[in-house]
Motif scaffolding. Structure first.
Motif, PDB file in Angstrom:
ATOM      1  N   PHE A 108       0.818  -1.205   0.000  1.00 39.30           N
ATOM      2  CA  PHE A 108       0.000   0.000   0.000  1.00 39.30           C
ATOM      3  C   PHE A 108       0.860   1.266   0.000  1.00 39.30           C
ATOM      4  O   PHE A 108       0.390   2.326  -0.365  1.00 39.30           O
ATOM      5  CB  PHE A 108      -0.947   0.004   1.204  1.00 39.30           C
ATOM      6  N   LYS A 109       2.094   1.151   0.447  1.00 37.11           N
ATOM      7  CA  LYS A 109       3.030   2.274   0.376  1.00 37.11           C
ATOM      8  C   LYS A 109       4.100   1.948  -0.676  1.00 37.11           C
ATOM      9  O   LYS A 109       4.335   0.789  -1.001  1.00 37.11           O
ATOM     10  CB  LYS A 109       3.693   2.508   1.739  1.00 37.11           C
ATOM     11  N   ARG A 110       4.745   2.979  -1.169  1.00 36.91           N
ATOM     12  CA  ARG A 110       5.766   2.780  -2.202  1.00 36.91           C
ATOM     13  C   ARG A 110       6.952   1.977  -1.668  1.00 36.91           C
ATOM     14  O   ARG A 110       7.301   2.071  -0.499  1.00 36.91           O
ATOM     15  CB  ARG A 110       6.264   4.125  -2.718  1.00 36.91           C
ATOM     16  N   TRP A 111       7.566   1.196  -2.549  1.00 35.13           N
ATOM     17  CA  TRP A 111       8.805   0.517  -2.205  1.00 35.13           C
ATOM     18  C   TRP A 111       9.865   1.586  -1.945  1.00 35.13           C
ATOM     19  O   TRP A 111       9.962   2.562  -2.681  1.00 35.13           O
ATOM     20  CB  TRP A 111       9.267  -0.381  -3.358  1.00 35.13           C
ATOM     21  N   THR A 112      10.646   1.400  -0.913  1.00 40.74           N
ATOM     22  CA  THR A 112      11.753   2.314  -0.663  1.00 40.74           C
ATOM     23  C   THR A 112      12.914   1.917  -1.567  1.00 40.74           C
ATOM     24  O   THR A 112      12.774   1.066  -2.450  1.00 40.74           O
ATOM     25  CB  THR A 112      12.170   2.258   0.817  1.00 40.74           C
ATOM     26  N   ASP A 113      14.064   2.509  -1.356  1.00 40.59           N
ATOM     27  CA  ASP A 113      15.236   2.215  -2.172  1.00 40.59           C
ATOM     28  C   ASP A 113      15.540   0.714  -2.126  1.00 40.59           C
ATOM     29  O   ASP A 113      15.524   0.086  -1.068  1.00 40.59           O
ATOM     30  CB  ASP A 113      16.435   3.013  -1.627  1.00 40.59           C
ATOM     31  N   SER A 114      15.833   0.147  -3.281  1.00 36.10           N
ATOM     32  CA  SER A 114      16.050  -1.297  -3.373  1.00 36.10           C
ATOM     33  C   SER A 114      17.176  -1.791  -2.477  1.00 36.10           C
ATOM     34  O   SER A 114      17.181  -2.956  -2.050  1.00 36.10           O
ATOM     35  CB  SER A 114      16.347  -1.695  -4.824  1.00 36.10           C
ATOM     36  N   LYS A 115      18.120  -0.910  -2.138  1.00 35.69           N
ATOM     37  CA  LYS A 115      19.252  -1.355  -1.310  1.00 35.69           C
ATOM     38  C   LYS A 115      18.805  -1.839   0.062  1.00 35.69           C
ATOM     39  O   LYS A 115      19.458  -2.692   0.669  1.00 35.69           O
ATOM     40  CB  LYS A 115      20.271  -0.223  -1.155  1.00 35.69           C
ATOM     41  N   TYR A 116      17.669  -1.313   0.552  1.00 36.37           N
ATOM     42  CA  TYR A 116      17.192  -1.706   1.876  1.00 36.37           C
ATOM     43  C   TYR A 116      16.620  -3.123   1.875  1.00 36.37           C
ATOM     44  O   TYR A 116      16.568  -3.780   2.910  1.00 36.37           O
ATOM     45  CB  TYR A 116      16.154  -0.717   2.390  1.00 36.37           C
ATOM     46  N   TYR A 117      16.172  -3.589   0.719  1.00 39.15           N
ATOM     47  CA  TYR A 117      15.652  -4.952   0.600  1.00 39.15           C
ATOM     48  C   TYR A 117      16.785  -5.929   0.294  1.00 39.15           C
ATOM     49  O   TYR A 117      16.752  -7.084   0.715  1.00 39.15           O
ATOM     50  CB  TYR A 117      14.597  -5.023  -0.504  1.00 39.15           C
ATOM     51  N   THR A 269     -14.791   3.712   1.699  1.00 42.76           N
ATOM     52  CA  THR A 269     -13.552   4.458   1.884  1.00 42.76           C
ATOM     53  C   THR A 269     -13.761   5.928   1.576  1.00 42.76           C
ATOM     54  O   THR A 269     -14.516   6.297   0.672  1.00 42.76           O
ATOM     55  CB  THR A 269     -12.415   3.932   0.976  1.00 42.76           C
ATOM     56  N   PHE A 270     -13.067   6.763   2.362  1.00 41.79           N
ATOM     57  CA  PHE A 270     -13.024   8.190   2.085  1.00 41.79           C
ATOM     58  C   PHE A 270     -11.951   8.444   1.026  1.00 41.79           C
ATOM     59  O   PHE A 270     -10.841   7.909   1.120  1.00 41.79           O
ATOM     60  CB  PHE A 270     -12.697   8.976   3.353  1.00 41.79           C
ATOM     61  N   LYS A 271     -12.280   9.226   0.035  1.00 37.21           N
ATOM     62  CA  LYS A 271     -11.315   9.559  -1.010  1.00 37.21           C
ATOM     63  C   LYS A 271     -10.184  10.399  -0.415  1.00 37.21           C
ATOM     64  O   LYS A 271     -10.423  11.328   0.343  1.00 37.21           O
ATOM     65  CB  LYS A 271     -11.986  10.344  -2.131  1.00 37.21           C
ATOM     66  N   VAL A 272      -8.963  10.039  -0.772  1.00 34.20           N
ATOM     67  CA  VAL A 272      -7.797  10.822  -0.361  1.00 34.20           C
ATOM     68  C   VAL A 272      -6.942  11.073  -1.601  1.00 34.20           C
ATOM     69  O   VAL A 272      -6.954  10.273  -2.545  1.00 34.20           O
ATOM     70  CB  VAL A 272      -6.965  10.096   0.722  1.00 34.20           C
ATOM     71  N   PRO A 273      -6.216  12.162  -1.638  1.00 35.85           N
ATOM     72  CA  PRO A 273      -5.420  12.497  -2.830  1.00 35.85           C
ATOM     73  C   PRO A 273      -4.193  11.603  -2.964  1.00 35.85           C
ATOM     74  O   PRO A 273      -3.687  11.068  -1.981  1.00 35.85           O
ATOM     75  CB  PRO A 273      -5.015  13.953  -2.583  1.00 35.85           C
ATOM     76  N   GLU A 274      -3.733  11.441  -4.187  1.00 33.66           N
ATOM     77  CA  GLU A 274      -2.487  10.727  -4.412  1.00 33.66           C
ATOM     78  C   GLU A 274      -1.333  11.572  -3.878  1.00 33.66           C
ATOM     79  O   GLU A 274      -1.410  12.793  -3.840  1.00 33.66           O
ATOM     80  CB  GLU A 274      -2.297  10.432  -5.901  1.00 33.66           C
ATOM     81  N   PRO A 280      -0.665   4.784  -7.529  1.00 34.75           N
ATOM     82  CA  PRO A 280      -1.882   4.891  -8.338  1.00 34.75           C
ATOM     83  C   PRO A 280      -2.650   3.578  -8.459  1.00 34.75           C
ATOM     84  O   PRO A 280      -3.886   3.557  -8.408  1.00 34.75           O
ATOM     85  CB  PRO A 280      -1.345   5.351  -9.704  1.00 34.75           C
ATOM     86  N   GLU A 281      -1.935   2.472  -8.590  1.00 31.80           N
ATOM     87  CA  GLU A 281      -2.566   1.153  -8.706  1.00 31.80           C
ATOM     88  C   GLU A 281      -3.398   0.827  -7.465  1.00 31.80           C
ATOM     89  O   GLU A 281      -4.480   0.235  -7.554  1.00 31.80           O
ATOM     90  CB  GLU A 281      -1.479   0.091  -8.892  1.00 31.80           C
ATOM     91  N   ILE A 282      -2.898   1.222  -6.282  1.00 32.14           N
ATOM     92  CA  ILE A 282      -3.628   0.956  -5.039  1.00 32.14           C
ATOM     93  C   ILE A 282      -4.842   1.861  -4.927  1.00 32.14           C
ATOM     94  O   ILE A 282      -5.914   1.438  -4.479  1.00 32.14           O
ATOM     95  CB  ILE A 282      -2.709   1.116  -3.817  1.00 32.14           C
ATOM     96  N   HIS A 283      -4.692   3.101  -5.334  1.00 30.98           N
ATOM     97  CA  HIS A 283      -5.851   4.009  -5.357  1.00 30.98           C
ATOM     98  C   HIS A 283      -6.970   3.407  -6.212  1.00 30.98           C
ATOM     99  O   HIS A 283      -8.142   3.433  -5.822  1.00 30.98           O
ATOM    100  CB  HIS A 283      -5.461   5.381  -5.906  1.00 30.98           C
ATOM    101  N   LYS A 284      -6.598   2.873  -7.373  1.00 27.75           N
ATOM    102  CA  LYS A 284      -7.604   2.267  -8.259  1.00 27.75           C
ATOM    103  C   LYS A 284      -8.234   1.042  -7.621  1.00 27.75           C
ATOM    104  O   LYS A 284      -9.453   0.845  -7.673  1.00 27.75           O
ATOM    105  CB  LYS A 284      -6.984   1.890  -9.601  1.00 27.75           C
TER     106      LYS A 284
END
Length: 350
Positions: A108-117, A269-274, A280-284
């Protein structure tokens, strides 16, 4: 790499090898940085043996102590470490197997920098779709296991009578519909808490109202939620069982929406801004599986829509569940533990 990594690397490494020589190593350590991390780990833990839990701070220590769960403090010198946050730098020895997992459902949240994974040997995610996303970012150590946090709720398959008893224990009026209001962390505009916090009390004459908020929500807002008359604020770090008791789930951009979906609950759900923290995929997906509203006044019509048609949006939720969850369900914790135990065998054989 964070500065602390370089400060502790050499003394820690020396102590780790000494522990190995004198056979003072722990086989498996779970590094617990937050109470929610432990709740996520429990369904995995029950399939592991000789696992030491290490509490990061006093907050976690208190949480574990209140539940009579034994814990240790750093430093520890494991063969394998598991964690629900990106803290592998605290174990700066390459030979320590590092296993990580998402502390929320899906991405639901963006992936952080790949180095952390990439600092992990294995990183657990909830679905095959996440694996594909990780590969596209050059992260190849991910494994789809499902979502351990919901194992017990799905596995137990609660009867209608058990649900009624659980509602009664909570003090709910069995003659009323139960609605659970939830929200994500109030940052980056993704939380709709301010839209409903002052008005949710209007619903209590007609419905049972359960309230919950992200654990990092500002304390003054949590205190305000707790003071709303005739509502029940859920302080538990793991509220999955309460979703099971609800007839309608209300959210915004929080990953609990996914849990409500797999538990076949109607969702508003209450609409919230991107934002730069959202996808965007999760918003959809949220738009597809829920009735979306912009103002509190619209919630009355949304509730009535579900009461008239309980299967509204059901097909969309079933489709989304296939994206968010790795099947078969109910055994994600067991699946993760099997991978961990196999990794441990490789360490012991080397």
């Amino acid at each position: 790499m964070v500065l602390s990594y370089y400060l502790i690397k050499y003394p820690y490494t020396a102590m780790w090898y000494l522990a190995k020589i004198f056979k003072k190593q722990d086989e498996v350590v779970f590094y617990c940085a937050d109470p929610l991390d432990y709740e996520m780990f429990k369904p995995i833990h029950k399939y592991l043996t000789h696992t030491k839990i290490v509490a990061k701070n006093k907050k976690v220590q208190l949480y574990l102590k209140e539940r009579n769960i034994a814990y240790s403090k750093m430093p520890v010198f494991p063969k394998l470490v598991i964690m629900g946050r990106h803290y592998p730098h605290k174990f700066p020895v390459n030979k320590i197997i590092k296993v990580g997992y998402d502390h929320g459902l899906y991405q639901f949240k963006r992936w952080t920098d790949s180095k952390y994974y990439k600092m992990f040997d294995v990183y657990f995610v909830s679905s095959k779709k996440q694996v594909k996303t990780a590969y596209s970012k050059g992260i190849f150590n991910v494994k789809a296991i499902g979502y351990p946090k919901i194992d017990d709720v799905l596995f137990n398959e609660y009867s209608a009578e058990q649900i009624i008893n659980m509602k009664a224990e909570l003090g709910l009026d069995l003659n009323k519909i139960t609605i659970l209001f939830s929200t994500t962390w109030d940052i980056a505009g993704l939380s709709a808490l301010d839209v409903w916090i002052d008005r949710v009390g209007e619903l209590t004459d007609k419905y049972n109202i359960l309230l919950t908020a992200h654990t990092w929500t500002k304390q003054e807002k949590i205190d305000k939620l707790k003071r709303i008359p005739n509502t029940i604020y859920l302080s538990d770090y793991n509220i999955t069982k309460y979703i099971l008791l609800t007839d309608i789930f209300v959210g915004d951009y929080n990953s609990l929406i996914g849990e409500a979906s797999i538990l076949q609950k109607p969702i508003i759900t209450f609409k919230v801004p991107e934002s730069d923290r959202s996808i965007p995929e999760i918003h959809k997906m949220i738009r597809d599986i829920s009735i979306q509203i912009s103002t509190f006044d619209e919630i009355y019509q949304a509730i009535e829509k579900y009461l008239e048609d309980p299967l509204c949006k059901n097909e969309e939720r079933l489709k989304a569940n296939k994206i968010m969850f790795f099947k078969p369900h109910k055994i994600a914790g067991k699946r993760a533990a099997k991978i961990i135990n196999n990794l441990l065998k490789l360490v012991e054989e080397s």
